[in-house]
Design an enzyme around this catalytic site. Structure first.
Site, PDB file in Angstrom:
ATOM      1  N   SER B 151       0.697  -1.257  -0.142  1.00 21.17           N
ATOM      2  CA  SER B 151       0.119  -0.038   0.059  1.00 21.17           C
ATOM      3  C   SER B 151       0.719   1.261   0.051  1.00 21.17           C
ATOM      4  CB  SER B 151      -0.922  -0.063   1.200  1.00 21.17           C
ATOM      5  OG  SER B 151      -1.690  -1.323   1.350  1.00 21.17           O
ATOM      6  N   HIS B 174      -3.561  -1.927  -4.053  1.00 21.14           N
ATOM      7  CA  HIS B 174      -4.988  -1.846  -3.846  1.00 21.14           C
ATOM      8  C   HIS B 174      -5.511  -0.536  -3.862  1.00 21.14           C
ATOM      9  CE1 HIS B 174      -5.378  -1.559   0.455  1.00 21.14           C
ATOM     10  NE2 HIS B 174      -4.109  -1.627   0.272  1.00 21.14           N
TER      11      HIS B 174
END
Lengths: 72, 272
Positions: B151, B174
């Site tokens: 991330s 994501h």
């Protein structure tokens, strides 16, 4: 405040309500102003360095979580 | 005369001179020359008291102090931002890291910075702040993703001059979203979209991955069980041009040394 993490937020934030910052106070450690937290037994843990001198942040004995003694 | 004669030749008189070493030198030769080398000296080796204490208290010995021209910054656990996280999290605190980076930029002894990452992401603003400050350092930097750089760890990994990923390390890409409290107004989605754009823009401008490719990885379905997105492992991250090379500690340090030498040679040719 957005947490961008693949970890479940329930895990990351578990116990968030129980966080207690009342034992934190501002002292001077080795000449550096800092926020410390009493962890019992007369011991203190460094939370944050408040100095404006960037070189204080490279001192090996001062880092968040270090056991410190306040200057008298 | 034999030493082992069993009777006194002359009674009361010790029959021989016992063997003895010469008298110690009471006045050794002195010289007025301050550079005079007195020759072999006895060296006393052993552990100092402090070392033994360190073993007792912490289970570690002190590493002998060798001044390195490389500073290693480790970014682990959650990147803690504007909110203090509960103590079960291992956190990297930005209020400590940012002044450290300022000090590293100023320091005359430090010539290069190695960033070692094993992070599960964290606060968007704190992560971007750290990434921006690393990207704007004038000193050479390399990063090494070990374990995971998920991330918000991705922009930090690509913010350096050259990035490495361990063969088994993974990076999860994501979308940003709010889990838990979601306020059902259009601005919420727009806001999150804007935050996401900040991250995507940083990553695409500091690595060779194209925006199209990156968004494709971000919104791919069928890879993650509970989410959309992609997990890139080692070589995968290099194949999509996100990370420069698969490697380990020695490669990361050698590259950093090379960048330091290039900078010293005055190339000024630090490229992303």
């Amino acid at each position: 405040m957005i947490l961008y993490t693949p970890m479940q937020l329930e895990l990351v934030l578990a116990g968030f309500e129980k966080l207690d910052r009342s034992s934190e106070r501002e002292v001077t450690v080795n000449g550096v102003p800092a926020i410390v937290k009493d962890i019992g037994g007369g011991k203190m843990e460094l939370v944050q360095i408040l100095s404006t001198n960037p070189m204080d942040f490279l001192r090996s004995e001062l880092y968040p979580g270090a056991l410190v003694k306040a200057d008298s | 005369m034999s030493y082992y004669q069993s009777f006194d030749e002359v009674p009361g008189v010790f029959p021989y001179q016992p063997p003895s070493r010469p008298d110690p030198e009471t006045y050794p030769e002195r010289t007025d020359n301050p550079n005079h080398d007195p020759g072999d000296r006895t060296r006393v080796t052993g552990k100092s008291k402090n070392t033994i204490e360190a073993v007792k208290e912490m289970g570690t010995t002190q590493v002998p102090e060798i001044k390195s021209n490389i500073h290693c910054l480790t970014i682990v656990g959650q990147i803690e931002g504007h909110l203090v996280l509960p103590p079960q999290n291992k956190t990297t605190k930005y209020e400590h890291l940012i002044p450290q980076l300022v000090a590293l930029e100023q320091s005359t002894e430090i010539e290069g910075v190695l960033i070692v990452l094993n992070t599960v992401g964290g606060d968007v603003e704190a992560g971007l702040a750290i990434a921006e400050i690393i990207a704007s350092l004038s000193k050479p930097t390399t990063s090494l993703v070990l374990g995971g750089g998920h991330s918000i760890g991705v922009p930090i990994a690509v913010s350096t001059n050259y990035s490495f990923i361990a063969e088994t390390a993974s990076m999860t890409i994501h979308p940003i979203r709010l889990t838990g409290l979601v306020i059902g107004v259009p601005q919420t989605y727009e806001y999150l979209d804007k935050m996401q754009d900040r991250v995507v823009r940083f990553i695409t401008s500091h690595s060779r991955v194209t925006e199209e490719r990156f968004r494709d990885l971000m919104f791919r379905t069928g890879e993650l069980a509970r989410d959309i997105g992609t997990v890139l492992i080692g070589q995968d991250a290099v194949d999509c041009n996100l990370v420069d090379e698969v490697g380990g500690m020695s490669q990361a340090i050698n590259k950093l040394k090379q960048l330091i030498d290039e900078r010293k040679a005055g190339d000024g040719g630090l490229k992303h």
